[in-house]
Design a protein around this motif. Structure first.
Motif, PDB file in Angstrom:
ATOM      1  N   SER A 106       4.249   2.092 -11.110  1.00  0.00           N
ATOM      2  CA  SER A 106       3.587   1.590 -10.005  1.00  0.00           C
ATOM      3  C   SER A 106       3.001   2.482  -8.946  1.00  0.00           C
ATOM      4  CB  SER A 106       4.428   0.377  -9.403  1.00  0.00           C
ATOM      5  OG  SER A 106       3.979  -0.060  -7.888  1.00  0.00           O
ATOM      6  N   ASN A 107       2.080   2.339  -8.299  1.00  0.00           N
ATOM      7  CA  ASN A 107       1.474   3.386  -7.434  1.00  0.00           C
ATOM      8  C   ASN A 107       1.620   2.779  -5.840  1.00  0.00           C
ATOM      9  OD1 ASN A 107      -0.678   1.206  -7.307  1.00  0.00           O
ATOM     10  ND2 ASN A 107      -2.077   2.528  -7.895  1.00  0.00           N
ATOM     11  N   ARG A 150       3.373   2.772  -3.475  1.00  0.00           N
ATOM     12  CA  ARG A 150       3.897   3.726  -2.469  1.00  0.00           C
ATOM     13  C   ARG A 150       3.365   5.122  -2.588  1.00  0.00           C
ATOM     14  NH1 ARG A 150       5.726   0.498   1.442  1.00  0.00           N
ATOM     15  NH2 ARG A 150       7.200  -0.926   0.402  1.00  0.00           N
ATOM     16  N   SER A 151       2.250   5.100  -3.539  1.00  0.00           N
ATOM     17  CA  SER A 151       1.434   6.356  -3.729  1.00  0.00           C
ATOM     18  C   SER A 151       0.827   6.880  -2.556  1.00  0.00           C
ATOM     19  CB  SER A 151       0.552   6.275  -4.926  1.00  0.00           C
ATOM     20  OG  SER A 151      -0.303   7.322  -5.012  1.00  0.00           O
ATOM     21  N   ARG A 152       0.648   8.268  -2.340  1.00  0.00           N
ATOM     22  CA  ARG A 152       0.013   8.541  -1.077  1.00  0.00           C
ATOM     23  C   ARG A 152      -1.402   9.426  -1.398  1.00  0.00           C
ATOM     24  NH1 ARG A 152       4.760  11.815   2.716  1.00  0.00           N
ATOM     25  NH2 ARG A 152       5.780   9.823   2.899  1.00  0.00           N
ATOM     26  N   ARG A 153      -1.811   9.405  -2.926  1.00  0.00           N
ATOM     27  CA  ARG A 153      -3.051   9.774  -3.379  1.00  0.00           C
ATOM     28  C   ARG A 153      -4.290   9.008  -2.605  1.00  0.00           C
ATOM     29  NH1 ARG A 153      -2.767   9.968  -9.662  1.00  0.00           N
ATOM     30  NH2 ARG A 153      -4.988  10.524  -9.263  1.00  0.00           N
ATOM     31  N   GLU A 164      -6.910   6.346  -5.302  1.00  0.00           N
ATOM     32  CA  GLU A 164      -6.086   5.128  -6.050  1.00  0.00           C
ATOM     33  C   GLU A 164      -7.339   4.085  -6.163  1.00  0.00           C
ATOM     34  OE1 GLU A 164      -3.675   5.238  -7.837  1.00  0.00           O
ATOM     35  OE2 GLU A 164      -2.255   6.620  -6.998  1.00  0.00           O
ATOM     36  N   ARG A 186      -3.436  -0.536  -5.267  1.00  0.00           N
ATOM     37  CA  ARG A 186      -1.994  -0.274  -5.227  1.00  0.00           C
ATOM     38  C   ARG A 186      -1.613  -1.420  -5.782  1.00  0.00           C
ATOM     39  NH1 ARG A 186      -1.526   4.494  -2.814  1.00  0.00           N
ATOM     40  NH2 ARG A 186      -3.127   4.992  -0.936  1.00  0.00           N
TER      41      ARG A 186
END
Length: 241
Positions: A164-165, A167-170, A173, A176
């Motif tokens: 799962s993304n 909480r990704s900071r990229r 994306e 999410r």
């Protein structure tokens, strides 16, 4: 005349003897075909097995009111993607016709989203997931037909997406996706009972009950989507002991 009668008598005896032998052989073969394999298995309180197979999964997408107003996307369309899974199976016998099954497993899945811009540019995006799945199912079994039976399935499943993304900071994306999901499952299968194991092909359909979309107003596609639900079709092979 006596020679002829003697010949006919011996021929009749041979024919009768051959008929008796053929009948006995047929009865023996039929009896062997009807041997009940693993009869003790039906009375076991619990048993275990291995499951593996392939799946196809996709999102069900609901758009926001903003989708009608915006001028970026003309079409947002989900696409089915391939995957595979492997897991362990534990079954608890409730009665002759019902088992309770728990099948923890790992599932690799891929879902696609196709977007068409207002200028006609088509873009296909892939979202990959690695699920830890915890399904709990009721298995409704038919009577045995010699060494065969069929069954139906009804149950629920908890999924945790380890890829799962949410909480990704990229900044690149596409969307999410939240890690947790609950799904309802229904399916059916066949059991072929051999002397030392049970071979069981099975098909299940699942529908996610939770909204998997993690809103992010910095992502244009996210602003056009209100709700995402997961869908999956699973084909499994089970080996039970």
């Amino acid at each position: 005349m006596n020679i002829r009668n003697s010949y006919l008598t011996h021929l009749s005896r041979y024919i009768i003897g051959a008929a008796v032998l053929l009948f006995a052989a047929k009865q023996t073969a039929t009896a062997q075909e009807k041997v009940m394999n693993m009869e003790e298995h039906d009375s076991k309180l619990y048993y275990f097995g291995l499951t593996f197979g392939a799946n196809a999964s996709a999102f069900k997408i609901s758009n926001t009111n903003y989708f009608v107003q915006q001028d970026t996307f003309q079409v947002i369309q989900p696409k089915w993607g391939p995957g595979f899974h492997i897991g362990l199976m534990g079954s608890l016998r409730i009665n002759k016709f019902i088992d309770l099954r728990f099948i923890p497993g790992v599932v690799f899945a891929e879902k696609g989203i196709r977007t068409v811009s207002r200028s006609g540019i088509v873009q296909d995006n892939k979202i990959e997931s690695i699920y830890g799945q915890l399904p709990l199912q009721l298995k409704f079994k038919s009577d045995r037909i010699h060494n065969f039976r069929f069954y139906g399935l009804l149950g629920g499943r908890f999924d945790y997406d380890m890829a799962s993304n949410a909480r990704s900071r990229r900044s690149d994306e596409v969307l999410r996706i939240k890690p947790n999901d609950l799904s309802a499952e229904v399916g059916f299968g066949l059991e072929f009972i051999y002397p030392n194991f049970i071979f069981s092909p099975e098909i299940k359909i699942s529908q996610g009950m939770m909204n998997n979309h993690f809103p992010d107003n910095t992502i244009p596609l996210s602003n056009a989507i209100e709700k995402i639900n997961s869908r999956m079709i699973t084909f499994s092979i089970q080996i039970q002991g």
